[in-house]
Design an enzyme around this catalytic site. Structure first.
Site, PDB file in Angstrom:
ATOM      1  N   ARG A   1       5.076 -12.706  10.114  1.00 41.00           N
ATOM      2  CA  ARG A   1       5.501 -11.375   9.881  1.00 41.00           C
ATOM      3  C   ARG A   1       6.988 -11.331  10.484  1.00 41.00           C
ATOM      4  NH1 ARG A   1       1.565  -7.284   9.021  1.00 41.00           N
ATOM      5  NH2 ARG A   1       3.003  -5.781   9.041  1.00 41.00           N
TER       6      ARG A   1
ATOM      7  N   LYS B   1       4.132   0.346  10.163  1.00 43.91           N
ATOM      8  CA  LYS B   1       4.098   1.619   9.126  1.00 43.91           C
ATOM      9  C   LYS B   1       3.658   2.682  10.007  1.00 43.91           C
ATOM     10  CE  LYS B   1       3.136  -0.093   4.761  1.00 43.91           C
ATOM     11  NZ  LYS B   1       2.271  -0.006   3.767  1.00 43.91           N
TER      12      LYS B   1
ATOM     13  N   GLU C   1       0.939  -1.305  -0.137  1.00 47.08           N
ATOM     14  CA  GLU C   1       0.058  -0.004  -0.001  1.00 47.08           C
ATOM     15  C   GLU C   1       0.783   1.150   0.099  1.00 47.08           C
ATOM     16  OE1 GLU C   1      -2.776   0.118   3.269  1.00 47.08           O
ATOM     17  OE2 GLU C   1      -3.319   2.272   2.770  1.00 47.08           O
TER      18      GLU C   1
HETATM   19  P1  ATP Z   1      -0.095  -1.419   6.326  1.00 48.20           P
HETATM   20  O1  ATP Z   1      -0.783  -1.283   7.727  1.00 48.20           O
HETATM   21  O2  ATP Z   1      -0.136  -0.111   5.790  1.00 48.20           O
HETATM   22  O3  ATP Z   1      -1.182  -2.092   5.404  1.00 48.20           O
HETATM   23  P2  ATP Z   1       1.632  -3.584   5.920  1.00 48.20           P
HETATM   24  O4  ATP Z   1       2.874  -3.727   6.819  1.00 48.20           O
HETATM   25  O5  ATP Z   1       0.681  -4.528   5.844  1.00 48.20           O
HETATM   26  O6  ATP Z   1       1.378  -2.182   6.420  1.00 48.20           O
HETATM   27  P3  ATP Z   1       1.671  -3.385   3.042  1.00 48.20           P
HETATM   28  O7  ATP Z   1       2.116  -2.312   2.096  1.00 48.20           O
HETATM   29  O8  ATP Z   1       0.058  -3.602   3.012  1.00 48.20           O
HETATM   30  O9  ATP Z   1       1.946  -2.995   4.528  1.00 48.20           O
HETATM   31  O10 ATP Z   1       2.335  -4.669   2.839  1.00 48.20           O
HETATM   32  C1  ATP Z   1       2.896  -5.105   1.524  1.00 48.20           C
HETATM   33  C2  ATP Z   1       3.203  -6.836   1.658  1.00 48.20           C
HETATM   34  O11 ATP Z   1       4.249  -6.827   2.617  1.00 48.20           O
HETATM   35  C3  ATP Z   1       1.901  -7.402   2.444  1.00 48.20           C
HETATM   36  O12 ATP Z   1       1.766  -8.668   1.592  1.00 48.20           O
HETATM   37  C4  ATP Z   1       2.282  -7.552   3.752  1.00 48.20           C
HETATM   38  O13 ATP Z   1       1.893  -8.838   4.226  1.00 48.20           O
HETATM   39  C5  ATP Z   1       3.814  -7.649   3.652  1.00 48.20           C
HETATM   40  N1  ATP Z   1       4.655  -7.344   4.832  1.00 48.20           N
HETATM   41  C6  ATP Z   1       4.514  -6.334   5.651  1.00 48.20           C
HETATM   42  N2  ATP Z   1       5.012  -6.083   6.856  1.00 48.20           N
HETATM   43  C7  ATP Z   1       5.544  -7.334   6.841  1.00 48.20           C
HETATM   44  C8  ATP Z   1       6.697  -7.976   7.797  1.00 48.20           C
HETATM   45  N3  ATP Z   1       7.018  -7.141   8.880  1.00 48.20           N
HETATM   46  N4  ATP Z   1       6.862  -9.303   7.539  1.00 48.20           N
HETATM   47  C9  ATP Z   1       6.620 -10.007   6.470  1.00 48.20           C
HETATM   48  N5  ATP Z   1       5.694  -9.432   5.375  1.00 48.20           N
HETATM   49  C10 ATP Z   1       5.456  -8.168   5.637  1.00 48.20           C
HETATM   50 MG    MG Z   2      -1.371  -4.380   4.484  1.00 54.30          MG
END
Ligand code: ATP
Ligand code: MG
Length: 564
Positions: A264, A274, A37
């Site tokens: 994660r 984030k 995102e």
């Molecule tokens: P938000 O709360 O803004 O959605 P988010 O950490 O989920 O935060 P995204 O941009 O939606 O951020 O994440 C993109 C991809 O990265 C998603 O598939 C998410 O599952 C993965 N991702 C995000 N944070 C992690 C993490 N700490 N470890 C592994 N994968 C992650």
């Molecule tokens: Mg997300």
């Protein structure tokens, strides 16, 4: 583990894919996606997801799409879109012509919503956000049907079209899926799939829309539209999987991607939420998203991390469904391994102390040779000018030495690395009694060999004072003093209360050896005995050199942690 050897990792997701291919599922095709995102910069947790998704596509001759999940225009912007693209490329992955935006599908998603209405599987609801929450029930209490749940199809079609046309205010109406208000899984209790958002300019679609689809509706259908086979996401979406499947099935999509969850990454001594990273930036605790202390990919790059080290890190931590709290030492070891192999050695004196070599001719300069890498002759040599005035580090001299001190003391000898043995004859002090200069003599027969009949144990680094380059050196350290600043909820404390006040120490008096004048922005070096450093990414020739410490030579925190 050698950093050059990239073995194909094994993990439970790859096993599922192997089984699917063997069974001929998806006609043996493998298509993944990385779906950020654009509401912030990518961090080390995203690197895990990128390496997983793009890595699987590479190893299975499949494809991996980069898709921006851009359904929240008020939090997103084009700066984040561009930064994310740059970070993915920098990590060594390429989406080729497969760059997508969920907003590319707004029209198709609208049609999918109309399909659900026509199938009596979605309705326009007039409850406000608070009422919807109250009707939803709790984990232990079933929800109640909305009074608008049984609206006729025609009425729903009409209201939904008027929502799109902008006839209603924000929050006045939403479109909801009609699933089951008594489901034990709260996600299935008639989730909202469209909401009204006036007055926002979307970075891709401008003001074309005033209704925006929700994440749960958008994500699965985007996967289906793109023919994704394996939709890999983090564990918090496990309870959303029935909804993911419900939308795809009820809309009647041609492709049926399979959602698979993994844990994660959580890295100690930092945060990867984030929302928290955004507040570090917005509250000015760091100098922006690419501050070298940030766990963002841009921050790590600025710090001197290499794409190779980050990929190795992702392989080492693996992919499972178990808690993935990783020690900082694991990340630091990856960059140490990489730089130990690949970074040229240089000498830099961080806290200079002037040494006059009284028996060395004042006008003489010798061009000594030193290897760029002790184990890699192919990396060649550099020239080290030696003169009668040099700098050594203040820490390498002690007037009253502690026990086992092997460096320079009054009357004692020490070897200057790649040069001669010197003896300290005189200590010069200022009016406060601080040592400001040493007068030493050198032994001209000790270049590259030991002095006869004497043992000189200590070896220290140095830079010719007449030739050295003044530089600023930034010593970065962990951003937080606590391993889990994110999870601590001590009385009245915020995660920012655990910020490490010493996470940046700026040295403005340092001197580096002259061969560094040709260094390029971002280039990495081992400053002998001091650690790994890189020339700041913002460097332009002619300007003062700034070196950032990437990592210390050894894990200095291991000792501190043992003591605590
Ligand atoms: P938000 O709360 O803004 O959605 P988010 O950490 O989920 O935060 P995204 O941009 O939606 O951020 O994440 C993109 C991809 O990265 C998603 O598939 C998410 O599952 C993965 N991702 C995000 N944070 C992690 C993490 N700490 N470890 C592994 N994968 C992650
Ligand atoms: Mg997300």
């Amino acid at each position: 583990m050698s950093v050059d050897k990239t073995e194909k990792p094994t993990n439970f997701i790859r096993q599922i894919i192997d089984t699917d291919i063997a069974a001929g599922k998806h006609a043996g095709r493998v298509a993944t996606r990385f779906p950020p995102e654009p509401n912030g910069y990518l961090h080390i947790g995203h690197a895990k997801s990128i390496v997983l998704n793009f890595g699987i596509a590479q190893d299975y001759q499949g494809t991996c799409n980069l898709r921006f999940d851009d359904t929240n225009p008020h939090k997103e912007n084009i700066e984040f879109v561009e930064a994310i693209k740059q970070d993915v490329l920098w990590l060594g992955y390429d989406w080729d012509d497969r760059l997508f935006f969920a907003s590319d599908y707004f029209e198709k998603l609208y049609e999918a919503a109309v399909t659900l209405i026509k199938k009596s599987q979605a309705y326009v609801c007039d409850l406000n956000a608070e009422e919807i929450r109250a009707y939803r029930g709790t984990l232990t209490k079933p929800g109640q049907n909305s009074p608008h749940r049984d609206r006729r199809v025609e009425e729903n079609l009409d209201l939904f079209a008027r929502m799109r046309a902008g006839e209603f205010a924000d929050g006045e109406k939403v479109l909801r899926a009609k699933i089951d208000m008594t489901s034990p899984n709260i996600n299935l209790r008639d989730p909202t799939i469209y909401r009204i958002r006036h007055g926002v300019v979307h970075h891709q679609t401008g003001e074309a829309w005033c209704i925006y689809p929700m994440y749960d509706f958008t994500h699965c259908l985007s996967d289906a539209f793109e023919g994704i086979t394996h939709s890999l996401c983090t564990l918090e979406f496990e309870d959303h999987r029935p909804l993911y499947d419900w939308f795809i099935q009820t809309v009647g999509c041609e492709h049926t991607p399979q959602q698979i969850e993994f844990s994660r990454l959580t890295l100690e001594y930092t945060v990867t939420s984030k929302r928290k990273l955004t507040s570090l930036v917005e509250e000015g605790h760091v100098e922006g998203w690419s501050d070298p202390r940030m766990p963002t990919i841009a921050g790590l790059r600025h710090r001197g991390y290499t794409p190779n080290a980050l990929r190795q890190f992702c392989y080492r931590i693996g992919v499972t469904r178990a808690d993935n709290i990783v020690e900082m030492a694991v990340l630091e070891d990856c960059i140490r391994d990489d730089l130990n192999e690949n970074a040229a050695r240089r000498m830099a004196v961080l806290h200079p102390l002037k040494v006059i070599i009284s028996n060395y001719p004042e006008t003489q300069v010798e061009e000594l040779q030193a290897a760029n890498h002790p184990q890699k002759p192919e990396m060649g040599n550099r020239v080290l000018p030696f003169s009668n005035e040099i700098y050594i580090d203040q820490a390498d001299f002690a007037e009253i030495p502690p026990k086992k001190f092997k460096r320079l003391v009054p009357g004692g000898e020490v070897r200057l690395r790649n040069a001669y043995v010197i003896r300290c004859d005189e200590v010069v002090k200022d009016a406060h009694g601080d040592v400001i200069e040493l007068h030493c003599s050198y032994d001209k027969d000790t270049l590259g060999k030991n002095p006869e009949g004497r043992k000189v144990k200590g070896v220290i680094h140095w830079v010719s004072a007449k030739h050295g380059i003044a530089a600023e050196v930034r010593l970065y350290d962990r951003l937080f003093t606590q391993a889990n600043p994110d999870a601590r909820n001590d009385e009245g404390k915020a995660f920012t209360d655990y910020l490490n006040p010493d996470s940046l120490l700026t040295l403005t008096q340092s001197v580096v050896e002259p061969s560094l004048c040709n260094a390029e922005a971002g280039q990495a070096f081992q400053f002998e005995r001091e650690g790994y450093f890189c020339l700041d990414l913002g460097h332009t020739s002619g300007n003062e050199m700034i070196f950032n410490r990437t990592v210390t030579l050894r894990d200095t925190w291991a000792k501190i942690e043992k003591k605590n």
